[in-house]
Motif scaffolding. Structure first.
Motif, PDB file in Angstrom:
ATOM      1  N   ARG A   1      16.667   1.237 -11.952  1.00 30.06           N
ATOM      2  CA  ARG A   1      15.781   0.089 -11.713  1.00 30.06           C
ATOM      3  C   ARG A   1      15.918  -0.394 -10.263  1.00 30.06           C
ATOM      4  O   ARG A   1      14.927  -0.628  -9.581  1.00 30.06           O
ATOM      5  CB  ARG A   1      16.141  -1.054 -12.687  1.00 30.06           C
ATOM      6  N   GLN A   2      17.171  -0.506  -9.801  1.00 30.38           N
ATOM      7  CA  GLN A   2      17.386  -1.003  -8.435  1.00 30.38           C
ATOM      8  C   GLN A   2      16.862  -0.014  -7.390  1.00 30.38           C
ATOM      9  O   GLN A   2      16.293  -0.406  -6.377  1.00 30.38           O
ATOM     10  CB  GLN A   2      18.864  -1.311  -8.205  1.00 30.38           C
ATOM     11  N   LEU A   3      17.064   1.293  -7.656  1.00 27.29           N
ATOM     12  CA  LEU A   3      16.630   2.295  -6.675  1.00 27.29           C
ATOM     13  C   LEU A   3      15.111   2.452  -6.654  1.00 27.29           C
ATOM     14  O   LEU A   3      14.539   2.936  -5.672  1.00 27.29           O
ATOM     15  CB  LEU A   3      17.291   3.649  -6.978  1.00 27.29           C
ATOM     16  N   ALA A   4      14.458   2.048  -7.735  1.00 27.86           N
ATOM     17  CA  ALA A   4      12.996   2.152  -7.803  1.00 27.86           C
ATOM     18  C   ALA A   4      12.331   1.051  -6.976  1.00 27.86           C
ATOM     19  O   ALA A   4      11.185   1.190  -6.554  1.00 27.86           O
ATOM     20  CB  ALA A   4      12.530   2.072  -9.252  1.00 27.86           C
ATOM     21  N   GLU A   5      13.064  -0.048  -6.735  1.00 34.63           N
ATOM     22  CA  GLU A   5      12.466  -1.188  -6.024  1.00 34.63           C
ATOM     23  C   GLU A   5      12.402  -0.937  -4.520  1.00 34.63           C
ATOM     24  O   GLU A   5      13.398  -0.551  -3.920  1.00 34.63           O
ATOM     25  CB  GLU A   5      13.315  -2.449  -6.270  1.00 34.63           C
ATOM     26  N   PRO A   6      11.242  -1.215  -3.909  1.00 33.75           N
ATOM     27  CA  PRO A   6      11.180  -1.113  -2.450  1.00 33.75           C
ATOM     28  C   PRO A   6      11.994  -2.238  -1.815  1.00 33.75           C
ATOM     29  O   PRO A   6      12.004  -3.364  -2.332  1.00 33.75           O
ATOM     30  CB  PRO A   6       9.693  -1.261  -2.129  1.00 33.75           C
ATOM     31  N   THR A   7      12.710  -1.929  -0.720  1.00 31.92           N
ATOM     32  CA  THR A   7      13.458  -2.987  -0.031  1.00 31.92           C
ATOM     33  C   THR A   7      12.910  -3.237   1.362  1.00 31.92           C
ATOM     34  O   THR A   7      13.253  -4.243   1.986  1.00 31.92           O
ATOM     35  CB  THR A   7      14.955  -2.634   0.077  1.00 31.92           C
ATOM     36  N   SER A   8      12.101  -2.310   1.890  1.00 35.85           N
ATOM     37  CA  SER A   8      11.500  -2.483   3.221  1.00 35.85           C
ATOM     38  C   SER A   8      10.445  -1.397   3.395  1.00 35.85           C
ATOM     39  O   SER A   8      10.314  -0.515   2.542  1.00 35.85           O
ATOM     40  CB  SER A   8      12.552  -2.340   4.312  1.00 35.85           C
ATOM     41  N   TYR A   9       9.750  -1.421   4.537  1.00 35.87           N
ATOM     42  CA  TYR A   9       8.748  -0.367   4.752  1.00 35.87           C
ATOM     43  C   TYR A   9       9.402   0.999   4.920  1.00 35.87           C
ATOM     44  O   TYR A   9       8.781   2.026   4.733  1.00 35.87           O
ATOM     45  CB  TYR A   9       7.837  -0.703   5.949  1.00 35.87           C
ATOM     46  N   ALA A  10      10.709   0.981   5.290  1.00 33.72           N
ATOM     47  CA  ALA A  10      11.409   2.261   5.445  1.00 33.72           C
ATOM     48  C   ALA A  10      12.050   2.728   4.138  1.00 33.72           C
ATOM     49  O   ALA A  10      12.466   3.874   4.015  1.00 33.72           O
ATOM     50  CB  ALA A  10      12.481   2.125   6.517  1.00 33.72           C
ATOM     51  N   ASP A  11      12.144   1.844   3.186  1.00 31.29           N
ATOM     52  CA  ASP A  11      12.744   2.176   1.881  1.00 31.29           C
ATOM     53  C   ASP A  11      11.729   1.734   0.831  1.00 31.29           C
ATOM     54  O   ASP A  11      11.784   0.621   0.329  1.00 31.29           O
ATOM     55  CB  ASP A  11      14.079   1.447   1.720  1.00 31.29           C
ATOM     56  N   ARG A  12      10.793   2.624   0.529  1.00 30.42           N
ATOM     57  CA  ARG A  12       9.585   2.241  -0.199  1.00 30.42           C
ATOM     58  C   ARG A  12       9.736   2.265  -1.713  1.00 30.42           C
ATOM     59  O   ARG A  12       8.747   2.189  -2.441  1.00 30.42           O
ATOM     60  CB  ARG A  12       8.452   3.193   0.201  1.00 30.42           C
ATOM     61  N   GLY A  13      10.975   2.415  -2.171  1.00 29.75           N
ATOM     62  CA  GLY A  13      11.164   2.502  -3.616  1.00 29.75           C
ATOM     63  C   GLY A  13      10.892   3.925  -4.077  1.00 29.75           C
ATOM     64  O   GLY A  13      10.372   4.747  -3.325  1.00 29.75           O
ATOM     65  N   ARG A  14      11.297   4.214  -5.293  1.00 29.11           N
ATOM     66  CA  ARG A  14      11.195   5.592  -5.777  1.00 29.11           C
ATOM     67  C   ARG A  14      10.615   5.630  -7.175  1.00 29.11           C
ATOM     68  O   ARG A  14      10.964   4.801  -8.015  1.00 29.11           O
ATOM     69  CB  ARG A  14      12.578   6.248  -5.756  1.00 29.11           C
ATOM     70  N   SER A  15       9.787   6.630  -7.415  1.00 32.13           N
ATOM     71  CA  SER A  15       9.134   6.754  -8.725  1.00 32.13           C
ATOM     72  C   SER A  15      10.111   7.313  -9.755  1.00 32.13           C
ATOM     73  O   SER A  15      11.154   7.881  -9.414  1.00 32.13           O
ATOM     74  CB  SER A  15       7.928   7.670  -8.608  1.00 32.13           C
TER      75      SER A  15
END
Ligand SMILES: [Zn+2]
Length: 337
Positions: free
Chosen positions: A289-303
């Motif tokens: 769940r945490q890794l799926a969330e985007p944290t910035s434009y460089a870390d856009r979250g993951r499907s």
């Protein structure tokens, strides 16, 4: 390309005739490869023999291994300690030798006592990685990692294309548990102790003892028995338990994001160890769940599909350090600075 684990150098090596997995509680020994029986002995450790001196325990360990190794054997020893992979120098191991901080040249001692034997010593996380790689790497996997979260936290990454495990000039890689935790200055978790004596390490929050630290800091009444309470409480979505898990997973998620940011060819990451196994689906779901969330434009979250492809949660027994030691084969010459 086909991953290196499918080729002879990294497969179970016919030349390895003696393997050992040294932990704080048990020593497991096997001569003659994966089909031979395993001999299990109580470890000559501080944990099992709190009254014995570190000097005597080290002597006992060297004697045990020298007695067990067949004449002229090629060995692969998996050792539950921070160890110089290049020389076999052991920097420290709380379960084996308590807080003893002076390094011990175990590799050198074994070579002096039994020069007929080819001694190779690796850390148990390295051995775990080799076992994980051999069973889980797919065609095209370029780099592979194994992260273990238990009483301590450590990880290793191997380059399958080149059959390499990079280490620094001290023969170490991935001893991340004792890095500063990425908690912000206003975090409620500042100042929590680590087993090494320093505060604010990754393990202060995210290891088994770290989870108990955080539970105490949050004022969870069951903090003293967090290990038993937490899986049950998560099973009924207890809000305190859900918050506790979220906080303890957070620095691990930060670390994995950083890892993927710096190493885009890290195609597969296995997670194991007592914390991950004990919390099972709860840990798995929260981390994803945490890794799926985007944290910035460089870390856009993951499907979901992206995470399915790259994260493997290892079940109890899926990764075995003794089997990993036996798979050392051609990797031994690929462990280099
Ligand atoms: Zn520490």
């Amino acid at each position: 390309m086909t991953s290196a684990v499918a080729t002879p150098p990294a497969g179970p090596s016919a030349a390895t005739t003696f393997a050992a997995d040294i932990g704080g509680t048990w020593v497991r020994l096997r001569s003659g490869g994966a089909d031979a029986p395993v001999e299990r002995l109580r470890s000559p450790s501080r944990l099992n023999h709190p009254d014995r001196s570190v000097e005597d325990l080290r002597e006992d360990m060297a004697e045990l291994l020298c007695r067990a190794a067949p004449p002229g054997a090629r060995t692969a020893i998996s050792f539950g300690a921070a160890i110089d992979h290049l020389t076999g120098m052991v920097y420290g191991s709380a379960p084996l030798w308590g807080s003893e901080a002076s390094p011990y040249e175990l590799g050198g001692e074994l070579r002096r006592r039994r020069p007929d034997v080819d001694w190779v010593l690796v850390n148990d996380v390295t051995a775990g990685l080799l076992d994980f790689a051999a069973t889980s790497a797919r065609s095209g996997t370029r780099r592979i990692g194994y992260l273990t979260i238990s009483s301590g936290i450590a990880m290793r990454v191997a380059d399958l294309d080149r059959t390499r495990i990079a280490v620094d000039e001290w023969g170490l890689q991935g001893e991340i548990g004792h890095l500063p935790a990425m908690a912000g200055p206003g975090s409620r978790l500042v100042g929590l102790p680590c087993a090494c004596g320093a505060p604010d390490h990754l393990a202060s929050i995210a290891s088994g003892p770290g989870i108990a630290n955080v539970a105490r800091r949050l004022g969870v009444p069951e903090a003293m028995a967090a290990e038993e309470w937490l899986p049950r409480a998560l099973g009924v979505r207890d809000p305190e338990a859900v918050r506790l898990l979220e906080l303890c997973v957070e620095p691990i998620a930060h670390m994995i994001r950083t890892l993927w940011c710096l190493d885009p060819h890290l195609d597969l990451l296995g997670l194991g160890g007592g914390v991950v196994e004990g919390l099972g689906i709860h840990y798995f779901t929260e981390l994803r769940r945490q890794l799926a969330e985007p944290t910035s434009y460089a870390d856009r979250g993951r499907s979901e599909t992206w995470l399915d492809d790259r994260l493997v949660f290892c079940a109890p027994g899926q990764v075995d350090a003794l089997r990993g030691a036996e798979r050392l084969g051609g990797w031994a010459s690929g462990i280099m600075p």
